[in-house]
Design a protein around this motif. Structure first.
Motif, PDB file in Angstrom:
ATOM      1  N   GLU A  64       0.781  -1.248   0.057  1.00 57.06           N
ATOM      2  CA  GLU A  64      -0.059   0.062   0.077  1.00 57.06           C
ATOM      3  C   GLU A  64       0.856   1.157  -0.188  1.00 57.06           C
ATOM      4  OE1 GLU A  64      -3.661   1.998   2.318  1.00 57.06           O
ATOM      5  OE2 GLU A  64      -2.839   0.301   2.989  1.00 57.06           O
ATOM      6  N   LEU A  65       0.548   1.884  -0.687  1.00 58.59           N
ATOM      7  CA  LEU A  65       1.372   3.184  -0.961  1.00 58.59           C
ATOM      8  C   LEU A  65       0.455   4.517  -0.931  1.00 58.59           C
ATOM      9  CD1 LEU A  65       3.762   4.891  -1.574  1.00 58.59           C
ATOM     10  CD2 LEU A  65       3.520   4.713  -3.907  1.00 58.59           C
ATOM     11  N   GLN A  66       0.742   5.423   0.056  1.00 66.99           N
ATOM     12  CA  GLN A  66      -0.167   6.757   0.101  1.00 66.99           C
ATOM     13  C   GLN A  66       0.559   7.840  -0.218  1.00 66.99           C
ATOM     14  OE1 GLN A  66      -3.785   7.063   2.977  1.00 66.99           O
ATOM     15  NE2 GLN A  66      -2.546   8.982   3.803  1.00 66.99           N
ATOM     16  N   THR A  67       0.324   8.744  -0.759  1.00 66.62           N
ATOM     17  CA  THR A  67       0.909   9.766  -1.403  1.00 66.62           C
ATOM     18  C   THR A  67       0.305  11.058  -1.174  1.00 66.62           C
ATOM     19  OG1 THR A  67       2.420   8.796  -2.613  1.00 66.62           O
ATOM     20  CG2 THR A  67       2.555  11.269  -3.116  1.00 66.62           C
ATOM     21  N   THR A  68       0.635  12.202  -0.281  1.00 67.90           N
ATOM     22  CA  THR A  68      -0.339  13.409  -0.151  1.00 67.90           C
ATOM     23  C   THR A  68       0.523  14.683  -0.874  1.00 67.90           C
ATOM     24  OG1 THR A  68      -1.224  12.320   1.732  1.00 67.90           O
ATOM     25  CG2 THR A  68      -1.357  15.072   1.158  1.00 67.90           C
ATOM     26  N   ILE A  69       0.079  15.278  -1.702  1.00 68.17           N
ATOM     27  CA  ILE A  69       0.587  16.764  -2.280  1.00 68.17           C
ATOM     28  C   ILE A  69      -0.307  17.689  -1.818  1.00 68.17           C
ATOM     29  CG2 ILE A  69       1.301  17.559  -4.262  1.00 68.17           C
ATOM     30  CD1 ILE A  69       1.581  14.672  -5.381  1.00 68.17           C
ATOM     31  N   ASN A  70       0.413  18.706  -1.482  1.00 67.64           N
ATOM     32  CA  ASN A  70      -0.264  19.995  -1.242  1.00 67.64           C
ATOM     33  C   ASN A  70       0.268  21.168  -2.320  1.00 67.64           C
ATOM     34  OD1 ASN A  70       0.588  19.387   2.166  1.00 67.64           O
ATOM     35  ND2 ASN A  70      -1.518  19.135   1.335  1.00 67.64           N
ATOM     36  N   PRO A  71      -0.393  21.274  -3.392  1.00 64.51           N
ATOM     37  CA  PRO A  71      -0.125  22.199  -4.466  1.00 64.51           C
ATOM     38  C   PRO A  71      -0.080  23.765  -4.290  1.00 64.51           C
ATOM     39  CG  PRO A  71      -1.437  20.395  -5.594  1.00 64.51           C
ATOM     40  CD  PRO A  71      -1.504  20.332  -4.068  1.00 64.51           C
ATOM     41  N   ILE A  72      -1.188  23.925  -3.475  1.00 62.66           N
ATOM     42  CA  ILE A  72      -1.528  25.293  -3.088  1.00 62.66           C
ATOM     43  C   ILE A  72      -1.811  25.361  -1.566  1.00 62.66           C
ATOM     44  CG2 ILE A  72      -2.978  27.323  -3.304  1.00 62.66           C
ATOM     45  CD1 ILE A  72      -3.814  25.970  -6.256  1.00 62.66           C
ATOM     46  N   ARG A  73      -1.112  26.313  -0.786  1.00 62.07           N
ATOM     47  CA  ARG A  73      -1.602  26.234   0.670  1.00 62.07           C
ATOM     48  C   ARG A  73      -1.256  27.622   0.943  1.00 62.07           C
ATOM     49  NH1 ARG A  73       2.844  23.275   4.523  1.00 62.07           N
ATOM     50  NH2 ARG A  73       1.949  21.380   3.466  1.00 62.07           N
ATOM     51  N   ARG A  74      -2.422  28.246   0.911  1.00 60.08           N
ATOM     52  CA  ARG A  74      -2.550  29.618   0.990  1.00 60.08           C
ATOM     53  C   ARG A  74      -3.624  30.048   2.335  1.00 60.08           C
ATOM     54  NH1 ARG A  74      -2.446  32.294  -5.003  1.00 60.08           N
ATOM     55  NH2 ARG A  74      -0.472  31.336  -5.660  1.00 60.08           N
ATOM     56  N   TRP A  79      -5.290  23.288  -1.554  1.00 59.49           N
ATOM     57  CA  TRP A  79      -5.655  22.302  -2.566  1.00 59.49           C
ATOM     58  C   TRP A  79      -4.859  21.087  -2.053  1.00 59.49           C
ATOM     59  CZ3 TRP A  79      -3.826  21.767  -8.230  1.00 59.49           C
ATOM     60  CH2 TRP A  79      -4.351  20.539  -8.514  1.00 59.49           C
ATOM     61  N   ASP A  80      -5.435  19.885  -1.675  1.00 56.37           N
ATOM     62  CA  ASP A  80      -4.645  18.931  -1.102  1.00 56.37           C
ATOM     63  C   ASP A  80      -5.104  17.834  -2.310  1.00 56.37           C
ATOM     64  OD1 ASP A  80      -3.833  20.050   0.955  1.00 56.37           O
ATOM     65  OD2 ASP A  80      -5.431  19.661   2.389  1.00 56.37           O
ATOM     66  N   LEU A  81      -4.200  16.791  -2.393  1.00 52.51           N
ATOM     67  CA  LEU A  81      -4.371  15.387  -3.155  1.00 52.51           C
ATOM     68  C   LEU A  81      -3.702  14.490  -2.457  1.00 52.51           C
ATOM     69  CD1 LEU A  81      -3.272  16.698  -7.082  1.00 52.51           C
ATOM     70  CD2 LEU A  81      -5.193  15.535  -6.244  1.00 52.51           C
ATOM     71  N   THR A  82      -4.571  13.513  -2.521  1.00 49.12           N
ATOM     72  CA  THR A  82      -4.174  12.142  -1.795  1.00 49.12           C
ATOM     73  C   THR A  82      -4.401  11.079  -2.803  1.00 49.12           C
ATOM     74  OG1 THR A  82      -4.547  12.984   0.264  1.00 49.12           O
ATOM     75  CG2 THR A  82      -4.493  10.770   0.166  1.00 49.12           C
ATOM     76  N   PHE A  83      -3.137  10.351  -2.996  1.00 50.71           N
ATOM     77  CA  PHE A  83      -3.387   9.179  -3.869  1.00 50.71           C
ATOM     78  C   PHE A  83      -3.094   7.716  -2.916  1.00 50.71           C
ATOM     79  CE2 PHE A  83      -1.575  12.724  -6.445  1.00 50.71           C
ATOM     80  CZ  PHE A  83      -2.345  12.493  -7.724  1.00 50.71           C
ATOM     81  N   ASN A  84      -3.819   7.038  -3.218  1.00 49.56           N
ATOM     82  CA  ASN A  84      -3.948   5.769  -2.271  1.00 49.56           C
ATOM     83  C   ASN A  84      -3.936   4.556  -3.121  1.00 49.56           C
ATOM     84  OD1 ASN A  84      -4.385   3.191  -0.469  1.00 49.56           O
ATOM     85  ND2 ASN A  84      -4.931   4.971   0.934  1.00 49.56           N
ATOM     86  N   THR A 166      -5.833  -1.482  -6.971  1.00 49.88           N
ATOM     87  CA  THR A 166      -6.974  -0.230  -6.848  1.00 49.88           C
ATOM     88  C   THR A 166      -6.096   1.115  -6.501  1.00 49.88           C
ATOM     89  OG1 THR A 166      -7.141  -0.718  -4.527  1.00 49.88           O
ATOM     90  CG2 THR A 166      -8.489  -1.898  -5.860  1.00 49.88           C
ATOM     91  N   LEU A 167      -6.661   2.108  -6.905  1.00 53.90           N
ATOM     92  CA  LEU A 167      -6.266   3.374  -6.792  1.00 53.90           C
ATOM     93  C   LEU A 167      -7.064   4.404  -6.585  1.00 53.90           C
ATOM     94  CD1 LEU A 167      -3.747   5.533  -6.926  1.00 53.90           C
ATOM     95  CD2 LEU A 167      -4.074   5.722  -9.360  1.00 53.90           C
ATOM     96  N   GLY A 168      -7.030   4.928  -5.485  1.00 55.18           N
ATOM     97  CA  GLY A 168      -7.953   6.232  -4.908  1.00 55.18           C
ATOM     98  C   GLY A 168      -7.253   7.624  -5.208  1.00 55.18           C
ATOM     99  N   ILE A 169      -7.939   8.449  -5.897  1.00 53.37           N
ATOM    100  CA  ILE A 169      -7.517   9.940  -5.748  1.00 53.37           C
ATOM    101  C   ILE A 169      -8.422  10.824  -5.010  1.00 53.37           C
ATOM    102  CG2 ILE A 169      -6.482  11.704  -7.217  1.00 53.37           C
ATOM    103  CD1 ILE A 169      -6.003   9.538  -9.581  1.00 53.37           C
ATOM    104  N   VAL A 170      -8.151  11.432  -3.889  1.00 47.06           N
ATOM    105  CA  VAL A 170      -9.153  12.250  -3.478  1.00 47.06           C
ATOM    106  C   VAL A 170      -8.523  13.716  -3.554  1.00 47.06           C
ATOM    107  CG1 VAL A 170      -9.945  12.953  -1.048  1.00 47.06           C
ATOM    108  CG2 VAL A 170      -9.294  10.549  -1.519  1.00 47.06           C
ATOM    109  N   ASN A 171      -9.449  14.666  -3.996  1.00 48.97           N
ATOM    110  CA  ASN A 171      -9.201  16.056  -4.043  1.00 48.97           C
ATOM    111  C   ASN A 171      -9.979  16.853  -3.021  1.00 48.97           C
ATOM    112  OD1 ASN A 171      -7.642  17.072  -6.819  1.00 48.97           O
ATOM    113  ND2 ASN A 171      -8.813  15.203  -7.320  1.00 48.97           N
ATOM    114  N   LYS A 172      -9.267  17.759  -2.243  1.00 49.64           N
ATOM    115  CA  LYS A 172      -9.874  18.542  -1.476  1.00 49.64           C
ATOM    116  C   LYS A 172      -9.178  20.010  -1.771  1.00 49.64           C
ATOM    117  CE  LYS A 172      -9.590  15.109   2.247  1.00 49.64           C
ATOM    118  NZ  LYS A 172      -9.074  14.952   3.812  1.00 49.64           N
ATOM    119  N   LEU A 173     -10.466  20.919  -2.033  1.00 47.10           N
ATOM    120  CA  LEU A 173     -10.373  22.453  -2.326  1.00 47.10           C
ATOM    121  C   LEU A 173     -10.799  22.935  -1.184  1.00 47.10           C
ATOM    122  CD1 LEU A 173     -10.853  21.974  -6.283  1.00 47.10           C
ATOM    123  CD2 LEU A 173      -8.694  22.679  -5.278  1.00 47.10           C
ATOM    124  N   THR A 174     -10.257  24.163  -0.534  1.00 44.98           N
ATOM    125  CA  THR A 174     -10.963  24.826   0.295  1.00 44.98           C
ATOM    126  C   THR A 174     -10.647  26.418  -0.226  1.00 44.98           C
ATOM    127  OG1 THR A 174     -10.365  23.344   2.050  1.00 44.98           O
ATOM    128  CG2 THR A 174     -10.884  25.564   2.652  1.00 44.98           C
TER     129      THR A 174
END
Length: 318
Positions: A64-74, A79-84, A166-174
């Motif tokens: 299992e590999l989980q990667t989290t990326i924060n392209p924008i943090r203001r 904007w948070d991206l999580t790949f599982n 299986t691959l899950g991609i979670v996008n979180k925009l605030t």
């Protein structure tokens, strides 16, 4: 009876970079279970209906590999991206001596298919019946009807439900008081029983039955006493489904309705939420907060499965 034992090995790595804007969490496991306690349904000739016993050995492993990326943090925009990514496999190494197969005894058998495990095969195996055959594997045909002869009650491995990954991609925009999240779910590989196709076929409602008025000869040899000789009798009996009502029920093997290597790309859910301003909630309490939201589930589905949805098939054999 012996105590059930499990031996586990697990290792992993966690890494964070760029002030935790990029994180990795990797894990690998390998598990061996021996003497699993099971309660299968046995033949009535054994004197038991159910019997508790040690079931054998099962090996499972996966990553299992989980990667989290924060392209924008203001302050007002995030904007948070999580790949599982998950890859999981399992194999039945052995079963109890009395069991050539272990299956879910209370699960309805659909079209001669059931969820069962066989030594040497995956823990997600689908098993099914097949036509009676001669020593060299030719299908045996009834000399009176021209239709195949059903085999014994033995079930054979015909599919594997476990996906390649299986691959899950979670996008979180605030943005200020607005919050948007959506999940893409990708599942690749695995076999699915198309129960809807089976029901339509045996009832003459499938597009596969439109040529019911055309005579056809089923490939095989006649069961006439020569089926295991050097020169078995090749079947040449023509059958017209329109006038032979048993054609679509007798001339079916479960593997005909198993769809192989199914993939799905699904927009699992979308949620939009708005946090009400503090001046509207201050009368409730100093720390009170209210929000309104709307959620949509299973918005889009892209798949090579020919049925309605591989996750909502008949008998849950997916």
């Amino acid at each position: 009876m012996k105590a059930e034992k499990t031996r586990d090995f697990e290792t992993g790595l966690e890494l964070a970079l760029l002030d935790r804007r990029l994180t990795f969490d990797f894990s690998y496991f390998n598990r061996l279970s021996t003497g699993q306690i099971i309660m299968p349904r046995l033949s009535y000739g054994s004197g038991f209906v159910l019997r508790m016993m040690n079931g054998g050995e099962v090996k499972t492993y996966g990553t299992e590999l989980q990667t989290t990326i924060n392209p924008i943090r203001r302050d007002n925009l995030k904007w948070d991206l999580t790949f599982n990514f998950t890859q999981y496999k399992g194999k039945v190494l052995s079963l109890a001596e009395d069991l050539p197969e272990l299956y879910e005894s209370d699960t309805q058998v659909l079209g001669g298919v059931r969820s069962g495990v066989v030594p040497g095969y995956s823990i997600g195996t689908l098993t099914g019946t097949r036509f009676k055959r001669n020593d060299r594997g030719d299908v045996l045909i009834n000399a009176q009807t021209g239709l195949p002869i059903a085999g014994t009650d033995r079930y054979y491995p015909i599919g594997d439900r476990i996906p390649d990954f299986t691959l899950g991609i979670v996008n979180k925009l605030t943005y200020k008081d607005f919050y948007l999240t959506f999940l893409w779910d990708w599942r690749k590989g695995g076999d699915v029983l198309n129960g809807l196709d089976y029901r339509l076929y045996i009832n003459g409602m499938s597009s596969k039955t439109l040529n019911r008025e055309e005579p056809r000869v089923i490939a095989g040899v006649l069961e006439d006493g020569l089926q295991n000789s050097e020169n078995p009798t090749i079947n040449r009996i023509a059958v017209t489904p329109y006038s032979s009502s048993g054609y679509y029920t007798v001339n079916t093997e479960p593997q005909m309705f198993i769809e192989k290597d199914i993939y799905t790309v699904r927009l699992r859910d979308v949620t939009l939420r708005y946090n009400l301003p503090k001046h509207l909630t201050r009368k409730i309490g100093a720390q009170a907060g209210l929000s309104v939201f709307v959620t949509a589930t299973d918005v889009f589905l892209f798949t090579n499965y020919t049925g309605l949805d591989p996750e909502s098939n008949m008998n849950t054999l997916a």
